[in-house]
Write a protein that holds these residues in place. Structure first.
Motif, short mmCIF file in Angstrom:
data_model
loop_
_atom_site.label_atom_id
_atom_site.label_comp_id
_atom_site.label_asym_id
_atom_site.label_seq_id
_atom_site.Cartn_x
_atom_site.Cartn_y
_atom_site.Cartn_z
N LEU A 30 12.21 -1.22 4.40
CA LEU A 30 11.16 -1.79 3.55
C LEU A 30 10.18 -2.61 4.38
O LEU A 30 10.53 -3.20 5.40
CB LEU A 30 11.79 -2.70 2.48
CG LEU A 30 12.84 -2.06 1.57
CD1 LEU A 30 13.41 -3.11 0.62
CD2 LEU A 30 12.25 -0.89 0.80
N VAL A 72 10.72 -7.67 1.43
CA VAL A 72 11.96 -7.71 0.67
C VAL A 72 11.83 -8.68 -0.49
O VAL A 72 11.31 -9.79 -0.33
CB VAL A 72 13.13 -8.14 1.60
CG1 VAL A 72 14.42 -8.28 0.80
CG2 VAL A 72 13.31 -7.13 2.73
N SER A 73 12.33 -8.29 -1.66
CA SER A 73 12.31 -9.17 -2.84
C SER A 73 13.67 -9.85 -3.00
O SER A 73 14.66 -9.43 -2.40
CB SER A 73 11.97 -8.35 -4.09
OG SER A 73 13.06 -7.49 -4.41
N LYS A 93 15.44 -9.61 -5.59
CA LYS A 93 16.29 -8.60 -6.24
C LYS A 93 16.94 -7.69 -5.19
O LYS A 93 18.10 -7.30 -5.32
CB LYS A 93 15.45 -7.78 -7.22
CG LYS A 93 16.27 -6.93 -8.19
CD LYS A 93 16.94 -7.82 -9.22
CE LYS A 93 17.68 -6.96 -10.24
NZ LYS A 93 18.46 -7.79 -11.19
N ASP A 94 16.16 -7.36 -4.14
CA ASP A 94 16.69 -6.50 -3.08
C ASP A 94 17.87 -7.15 -2.37
O ASP A 94 18.76 -6.46 -1.85
CB ASP A 94 15.61 -6.20 -2.04
CG ASP A 94 14.46 -5.37 -2.60
OD1 ASP A 94 14.73 -4.53 -3.48
OD2 ASP A 94 13.31 -5.57 -2.15
N LEU A 140 17.76 -2.40 4.35
CA LEU A 140 16.52 -3.08 3.96
C LEU A 140 15.46 -3.05 5.05
O LEU A 140 14.29 -3.38 4.79
CB LEU A 140 16.82 -4.54 3.57
CG LEU A 140 17.67 -4.74 2.32
CD1 LEU A 140 17.81 -6.22 2.00
CD2 LEU A 140 17.09 -4.00 1.12
#
Length: 298
Positions: free
Chosen positions: A181, A184-185, A187-188, A178
């Motif tokens: 990215l 971060v969401s 969902k992630d 991660l």
């Protein structure tokens, strides 16, 4: 109606300690009749008898025993306030106790303490690095002059002055997938194990509200009591952790990094907590002035 005089409290305490009007009169440099009149007046003001008098001994009544620690505390607070005024004038003595949540202590206090020590080098400072609930209790009970705490730790007996909004971020190793990215969401995060703090933590309460609101399904696999412990577990590669930005290591860390959460930002308001009923000591008031001056200019 007469008001209670601090001289009367001193006399009451001395009679209670000696159990003898004559000895108390000598110790307070009064005649015995004058001392008796003062005790009688204090009892009239309170509307109750404080002593059981016999020919041989003077004993406290049940109400008197209950009043004794309160009288000592009233006298101590009065003396401390007088000393505080003198200390403020000389700027050489006194002490301040601050209840501060650990993640804010390093961020808020060093620069303020440095500026304060330059102006008032003789005033000692004690920091109680406590959880939000403990810090709030320390302020309410008078164990701390004031606190730096989260807005979630509020109570009818204290006032809260916001200083800073501290956003939550995802803490991870720099080699984590991660880390590629920019943000971060929720969902992630679902495929990974999370390291969370205990449910009694104010930070956990804020996060849980957001998770329930956004109907998030996370894998909270490890639970710790302190944010510093969660960072250690992240560093060893055991999982991710959602932490306040202030909890992240200062500067560049060899192993850890963080990413902001997408969507509705979760943050905690950090500010100054003071008792409503009693003013802070003169020394503490000087410190608060410098604290507010520094953060109003940020």
């Amino acid at each position: 109606m007469h008001q209670i005089e601090f001289r009367d409290l001193t006399i009451f305490i001395k009679v209670a300690e000696t159990g003898n009007f004559r000895e108390a009169a000598e110790a307070t440099f009064l005649s015995q009749p004058a001392l008796s009149r003062r005790i009688q007046r204090l009892e009239e003001v309170l509307g109750t008898q404080l002593f059981e008098r016999t020919t041989r001994k003077t004993k406290l009544t049940a109400v008197g025993r209950e009043f004794l620690p309160k009288a000592r505390r009233m006298l101590e607070e009065f003396e401390l306030s007088i000393l505080g005024i003198k200390d403020m004038a000389s700027q050489q003595k006194g002490s301040i106790t601050i209840a501060c949540i650990p993640t804010a202590a390093f961020y808020f206090l060093p620069s303020v303490i440095k500026a304060f020590n330059e102006k008032y080098p003789g005033i000692r400072i004690k920091i109680l690095d406590e959880s939000a609930n403990q810090g709030l209790e320390s302020v309410i009970q008078g164990d701390a002059d004031f606190g730096i705490n989260m807005a979630i730790a509020q109570h009818s007996e204290v006032s809260f002055t916001p200083l800073l909004d501290d956003p939550f971020v995802v803490c991870m190793r720099k080699d984590h997938a991660l880390a590629e990215l920019k943000e971060v969401s929720w969902k992630d995060l679902e495929p990974y194990r999370l390291i969370s703090v205990g449910r009694s933590s104010g930070n956990r309460l804020l996060l849980d509200k957001s998770i329930v609101r956004d109907q998030v399904n996370l894998n909270s696999f490890y639970e710790v009591q302190h944010l510093s412990t969660s960072l250690g577990l992240v560093e060893t590669g055991l999982g991710l952790s959602i932490v306040p930005k202030l909890a992240m290591p200062i500067g560049t860390h060899s192993m850890l990094t963080s990413r902001p959460l997408t969507g509705v930002q979760i943050d905690r308001s950090i500010g100054l907590v003071k008792r409503n009923a009693t003013p802070v000591s003169p020394s503490a008031d000087l410190f608060i002035q410098i604290l507010l001056e520094q953060w109003s200019s940020n």
